[in-house]
Motif scaffolding. Structure first.
Motif, PDB file in Angstrom:
ATOM      1  N   TRP A  28     -59.338 -66.852  11.963  1.00  0.00           N
ATOM      2  CA  TRP A  28     -58.220 -65.945  11.875  1.00  0.00           C
ATOM      3  C   TRP A  28     -58.152 -66.800  10.586  1.00  0.00           C
ATOM      4  CZ3 TRP A  28     -57.115 -62.798  15.051  1.00  0.00           C
ATOM      5  CH2 TRP A  28     -57.180 -62.369  16.510  1.00  0.00           C
ATOM      6  N   THR A  29     -58.302 -67.307  10.299  1.00  0.00           N
ATOM      7  CA  THR A  29     -58.049 -67.787   8.376  1.00  0.00           C
ATOM      8  C   THR A  29     -58.767 -67.369   7.042  1.00  0.00           C
ATOM      9  OG1 THR A  29     -57.098 -70.228   9.241  1.00  0.00           O
ATOM     10  CG2 THR A  29     -57.077 -69.809   6.859  1.00  0.00           C
ATOM     11  N   LEU A  30     -60.072 -66.355   7.944  1.00  0.00           N
ATOM     12  CA  LEU A  30     -60.758 -65.631   7.348  1.00  0.00           C
ATOM     13  C   LEU A  30     -59.402 -64.233   7.209  1.00  0.00           C
ATOM     14  CD1 LEU A  30     -63.101 -65.126   4.964  1.00  0.00           C
ATOM     15  CD2 LEU A  30     -64.204 -65.050   7.000  1.00  0.00           C
ATOM     16  N   GLY A  31     -60.284 -63.388   8.736  1.00  0.00           N
ATOM     17  CA  GLY A  31     -58.912 -62.599   8.890  1.00  0.00           C
ATOM     18  C   GLY A  31     -57.774 -62.394   7.750  1.00  0.00           C
ATOM     19  N   PHE A  32     -57.136 -63.707   7.666  1.00  0.00           N
ATOM     20  CA  PHE A  32     -55.648 -63.202   7.481  1.00  0.00           C
ATOM     21  C   PHE A  32     -55.780 -63.358   5.689  1.00  0.00           C
ATOM     22  CE2 PHE A  32     -52.923 -65.679   4.823  1.00  0.00           C
ATOM     23  CZ  PHE A  32     -51.526 -65.372   5.311  1.00  0.00           C
ATOM     24  N   ALA A  33     -57.820 -63.850   5.776  1.00  0.00           N
ATOM     25  CA  ALA A  33     -57.684 -63.458   3.784  1.00  0.00           C
ATOM     26  C   ALA A  33     -58.082 -61.872   3.815  1.00  0.00           C
ATOM     27  CB  ALA A  33     -59.078 -64.406   3.450  1.00  0.00           C
ATOM     28  N   PHE A  34     -59.097 -61.746   4.572  1.00  0.00           N
ATOM     29  CA  PHE A  34     -59.138 -60.212   4.883  1.00  0.00           C
ATOM     30  C   PHE A  34     -58.061 -59.056   4.738  1.00  0.00           C
ATOM     31  CE2 PHE A  34     -60.659 -55.998   6.881  1.00  0.00           C
ATOM     32  CZ  PHE A  34     -61.102 -55.195   5.817  1.00  0.00           C
ATOM     33  N   GLY A  35     -56.557 -59.300   5.538  1.00  0.00           N
ATOM     34  CA  GLY A  35     -55.569 -58.960   5.432  1.00  0.00           C
ATOM     35  C   GLY A  35     -54.533 -58.874   4.315  1.00  0.00           C
ATOM     36  N   CYS A  36     -54.774 -60.103   3.562  1.00  0.00           N
ATOM     37  CA  CYS A  36     -54.093 -59.876   2.594  1.00  0.00           C
ATOM     38  C   CYS A  36     -55.047 -59.093   1.301  1.00  0.00           C
ATOM     39  CB  CYS A  36     -54.092 -61.403   1.617  1.00  0.00           C
ATOM     40  SG  CYS A  36     -53.297 -62.865   2.650  1.00  0.00           S
ATOM     41  N   LEU A  37     -55.869 -58.587   1.272  1.00  0.00           N
ATOM     42  CA  LEU A  37     -57.323 -58.006   0.814  1.00  0.00           C
ATOM     43  C   LEU A  37     -56.438 -56.919   1.059  1.00  0.00           C
ATOM     44  CD1 LEU A  37     -58.835 -57.888  -1.853  1.00  0.00           C
ATOM     45  CD2 LEU A  37     -60.764 -57.968   0.300  1.00  0.00           C
ATOM     46  N   LEU A  38     -56.309 -56.335   2.120  1.00  0.00           N
ATOM     47  CA  LEU A  38     -56.164 -54.951   2.426  1.00  0.00           C
ATOM     48  C   LEU A  38     -54.598 -54.855   1.488  1.00  0.00           C
ATOM     49  CD1 LEU A  38     -56.845 -54.815   6.025  1.00  0.00           C
ATOM     50  CD2 LEU A  38     -58.250 -53.254   4.339  1.00  0.00           C
ATOM     51  N   SER A  39     -54.074 -55.603   2.063  1.00  0.00           N
ATOM     52  CA  SER A  39     -52.434 -55.647   1.668  1.00  0.00           C
ATOM     53  C   SER A  39     -52.021 -55.494   0.152  1.00  0.00           C
ATOM     54  CB  SER A  39     -51.566 -57.109   1.817  1.00  0.00           C
ATOM     55  OG  SER A  39     -51.725 -56.895   3.420  1.00  0.00           O
ATOM     56  N   SER A  40     -53.232 -56.561  -0.970  1.00  0.00           N
ATOM     57  CA  SER A  40     -52.893 -56.280  -1.413  1.00  0.00           C
ATOM     58  C   SER A  40     -53.374 -54.720  -2.529  1.00  0.00           C
ATOM     59  CB  SER A  40     -53.971 -57.373  -2.597  1.00  0.00           C
ATOM     60  OG  SER A  40     -54.183 -57.232  -3.996  1.00  0.00           O
ATOM     61  N   ALA A  41     -54.797 -53.936  -1.758  1.00  0.00           N
ATOM     62  CA  ALA A  41     -55.324 -53.329  -2.103  1.00  0.00           C
ATOM     63  C   ALA A  41     -53.569 -52.087  -2.023  1.00  0.00           C
ATOM     64  CB  ALA A  41     -56.535 -52.188  -0.684  1.00  0.00           C
ATOM     65  N   TYR A  42     -52.869 -52.412  -0.465  1.00  0.00           N
ATOM     66  CA  TYR A  42     -51.410 -50.796  -0.068  1.00  0.00           C
ATOM     67  C   TYR A  42     -51.128 -51.754  -1.629  1.00  0.00           C
ATOM     68  CZ  TYR A  42     -47.829 -49.488   1.536  1.00  0.00           C
ATOM     69  OH  TYR A  42     -46.452 -49.114   1.519  1.00  0.00           O
ATOM     70  N   GLY A  43     -50.453 -52.877  -1.968  1.00  0.00           N
ATOM     71  CA  GLY A  43     -49.613 -52.764  -2.759  1.00  0.00           C
ATOM     72  C   GLY A  43     -50.133 -51.731  -4.487  1.00  0.00           C
ATOM     73  N   PHE A  44     -51.307 -51.902  -4.443  1.00  0.00           N
ATOM     74  CA  PHE A  44     -51.661 -51.565  -6.046  1.00  0.00           C
ATOM     75  C   PHE A  44     -51.748 -50.085  -6.371  1.00  0.00           C
ATOM     76  CE2 PHE A  44     -53.913 -55.341  -7.205  1.00  0.00           C
ATOM     77  CZ  PHE A  44     -52.802 -55.911  -7.883  1.00  0.00           C
ATOM     78  N   LEU A  45     -52.476 -49.535  -4.533  1.00  0.00           N
ATOM     79  CA  LEU A  45     -52.775 -47.863  -4.483  1.00  0.00           C
ATOM     80  C   LEU A  45     -51.134 -47.732  -4.585  1.00  0.00           C
ATOM     81  CD1 LEU A  45     -54.914 -47.833  -1.518  1.00  0.00           C
ATOM     82  CD2 LEU A  45     -55.184 -46.689  -3.738  1.00  0.00           C
ATOM     83  N   GLN A  46     -50.031 -48.394  -4.335  1.00  0.00           N
ATOM     84  CA  GLN A  46     -48.557 -47.294  -3.937  1.00  0.00           C
ATOM     85  C   GLN A  46     -47.939 -47.301  -5.018  1.00  0.00           C
ATOM     86  OE1 GLN A  46     -45.396 -48.885  -1.583  1.00  0.00           O
ATOM     87  NE2 GLN A  46     -45.620 -50.985  -2.136  1.00  0.00           N
TER      88      GLN A  46
END
Length: 87
Positions: A28-46
């Motif tokens: 689940w911690t690895l999933g959290f890391a992946f979620g952070c990566l997705l959130s990072s992509a969202y931040g850069f895209l917006q």
């Protein structure tokens, strides 16, 4: 709601779910890391690069936490390297 907003909503909700479940398994911690990566992509895209940069940093922190939790789990089970126990 735009597709980018939907992506951001999914990323944040996925990250939150994984954060809530972290105590159950290091995966689940690895999933959290992946979620952070997705959130990072969202931040850069917006166009919110500070948010994207901080989420990228959280990705690295979460991967390190996953790695350490996995090592603790293996140490707790008494098996760190199964190949080392073979004679």
């Amino acid at each position: 709601m735009t597709p980018l907003n939907l992506f951001g909503l999914f990323a944040i909700l996925f990250m939150l779910l994984c954060y809530l479940m972290e105590e159950r398994s290091p995966w689940w911690t690895l999933g959290f890391a992946f979620g952070c990566l997705l959130s990072s992509a969202y931040g850069f895209l917006q166009g919110a690069w500070p948010f994207g940069a901080v989420e990228l940093l959280w990705t690295a922190i979460a991967i390190r936490r996953w790695w350490l939790a996995l090592a603790r789990q293996k140490a707790g089970s008494g098996v760190i390297d199964p190949a080392a126990n073979r004679t």
